[in-house]
Design a protein around this motif. Structure first.
Motif, short mmCIF file in Angstrom:
data_model
loop_
_atom_site.label_atom_id
_atom_site.label_comp_id
_atom_site.label_asym_id
_atom_site.label_seq_id
_atom_site.Cartn_x
_atom_site.Cartn_y
_atom_site.Cartn_z
N SER A 89 20.41 34.35 7.19
CA SER A 89 21.19 35.35 7.92
C SER A 89 20.33 36.42 8.57
CB SER A 89 22.22 36.00 6.99
OG SER A 89 21.57 36.56 5.86
N SER A 90 19.03 36.47 8.26
CA SER A 90 18.18 37.51 8.84
C SER A 90 17.79 37.21 10.29
CB SER A 90 16.91 37.69 7.99
OG SER A 90 16.10 36.52 8.04
N LEU A 91 17.93 35.95 10.73
CA LEU A 91 17.57 35.60 12.10
C LEU A 91 18.60 36.18 13.07
CD1 LEU A 91 15.48 34.00 13.76
CD2 LEU A 91 17.04 32.06 13.69
N GLU A 92 18.15 37.03 13.99
CA GLU A 92 19.06 37.76 14.86
C GLU A 92 19.25 37.11 16.23
OE1 GLU A 92 17.56 41.70 15.07
OE2 GLU A 92 18.16 42.21 13.02
N SER A 93 18.27 36.32 16.70
CA SER A 93 18.39 35.71 18.01
C SER A 93 17.66 34.38 18.04
CB SER A 93 17.83 36.64 19.10
OG SER A 93 16.45 36.86 18.91
N LEU A 94 17.88 33.64 19.11
CA LEU A 94 17.38 32.27 19.20
C LEU A 94 16.92 32.01 20.62
CD1 LEU A 94 17.29 29.57 17.49
CD2 LEU A 94 19.48 29.04 18.57
N ARG A 95 15.75 31.40 20.78
CA ARG A 95 15.26 30.98 22.10
C ARG A 95 15.68 29.53 22.33
NH1 ARG A 95 9.26 31.27 21.56
NH2 ARG A 95 9.29 30.32 23.64
N VAL A 96 16.39 29.30 23.43
CA VAL A 96 16.87 27.96 23.76
C VAL A 96 16.21 27.51 25.07
CG1 VAL A 96 18.88 26.51 24.21
CG2 VAL A 96 19.08 28.47 22.66
N PHE A 97 15.50 26.40 25.02
CA PHE A 97 14.81 25.84 26.18
C PHE A 97 15.67 24.72 26.76
CE2 PHE A 97 12.31 22.40 27.95
CZ PHE A 97 11.45 23.03 28.82
N TYR A 98 15.71 24.64 28.09
CA TYR A 98 16.50 23.58 28.74
C TYR A 98 15.83 23.17 30.05
CZ TYR A 98 18.11 27.44 31.66
OH TYR A 98 18.16 28.52 32.50
N SER A 99 16.15 21.95 30.48
CA SER A 99 15.61 21.44 31.73
C SER A 99 16.48 20.29 32.21
CB SER A 99 14.16 20.98 31.55
OG SER A 99 13.64 20.45 32.76
N GLU A 198 9.60 29.12 11.46
CA GLU A 198 9.69 28.19 10.34
C GLU A 198 10.25 28.84 9.08
OE1 GLU A 198 6.73 25.11 7.89
OE2 GLU A 198 5.99 26.28 9.58
N GLN A 199 9.93 30.11 8.87
CA GLN A 199 10.37 30.76 7.65
C GLN A 199 11.87 31.02 7.61
OE1 GLN A 199 8.29 32.07 9.89
NE2 GLN A 199 8.82 34.21 10.39
N ASN A 200 12.55 30.91 8.77
CA ASN A 200 13.99 31.13 8.81
C ASN A 200 14.82 29.86 8.64
OD1 ASN A 200 13.02 33.45 11.15
ND2 ASN A 200 14.31 34.12 9.44
N VAL A 201 14.17 28.70 8.67
CA VAL A 201 14.90 27.44 8.58
C VAL A 201 15.23 27.10 7.14
CG1 VAL A 201 14.82 24.97 9.09
CG2 VAL A 201 13.75 26.59 10.66
#
Length: 206
Positions: A89-99, A198-201
């Protein structure tokens, strides 16, 4: 000494490019519909539907003698793709890559139909940063696609589901070929990735 690892990687990359998309001279595909050239990595316009023959696996003798016409079944090819994972729950945001890339029909030359391939992103791909405080949606690929980031609290963490969808709608005119119109509205060579520390997974809940 032969470098088998390098040869294997070269072969795998060749197979991937042959199935999903490859570099074309002048970004032009000649004399064939993109669907005839590529078979995977495609997101079709939402609502696309085909009819296929639904053949029975082990027809008995009576069925063969009766010679009944094959039954038709409707098939909807994929218009979205995605995946889920579990984070603390500590992860506040996420980077999403797309193409993704697209194809447009060009004028015929010497009776040969040409298709122009264009990238729908800058460089090799683009990113969006999604807040994990709640579920979010992001229009991408020039309004042709949408990224959904669904956040579901679970235990002491969050289950995250990320999807990329083709939100194009197609309409076939009287003089147009349905398959060609669908190809113009489809997304090719689609990619979707997330960058997570990695530490948030965490292990996905069973």
């Amino acid at each position: 000494m032969t470098d088998y690892n390098a040869a294997r990687r070269k072969f795998v990359n060749w197979v991937k490019q042959s199935l999903t998309g490859e570099e074309l001279k002048d970004n032009i595909l000649r004399a064939t519909n993109p669907f005839d050239r590529y078979t995977t990595g495609i997101l079709y316009p939402a609502g696309t539907e085909y009819e296929v023959e639904n053949e029975s696996e082990t027809p008995d003798e009576e069925d063969v003698l009766a010679k009944e016409p094959a039954k038709k079944a409707k098939y909807q090819p994929p218009s979205s793709m995605g995946f889920s994972f579990y984070v603390d729950s500590s992860l506040e945001s996420l980077r999403v890559f797309y193409s993704a890339t697209g194809f447009e029909k060009s004028d015929k030359k010497d009776y040969v139909q040409k298709w122009e391939k264009t990238s729908l992103v800058q460089d090799d791909g683009e990113e969006v940063e999604a807040s994990l405080a709640s579920s979010t949606q992001h229009k991408v690929l020039g309004e042709r696609g949408r990224i959904d980031v669904v956040v579901r609290p679970h235990g002491d963490g969050k289950i995250i589901t990320v999807t990329l969808s083709n939100i194009c709608s197609t309409r076939v005119g009287e003089k147009e070929k349905e398959r060609d119109v669908t190809a113009v509205g489809s997304l090719f060579e689609t990619e979707l990735r997330c960058f997570v520390p990695e530490q948030n997974v965490r292990n996905y809940p069973s």
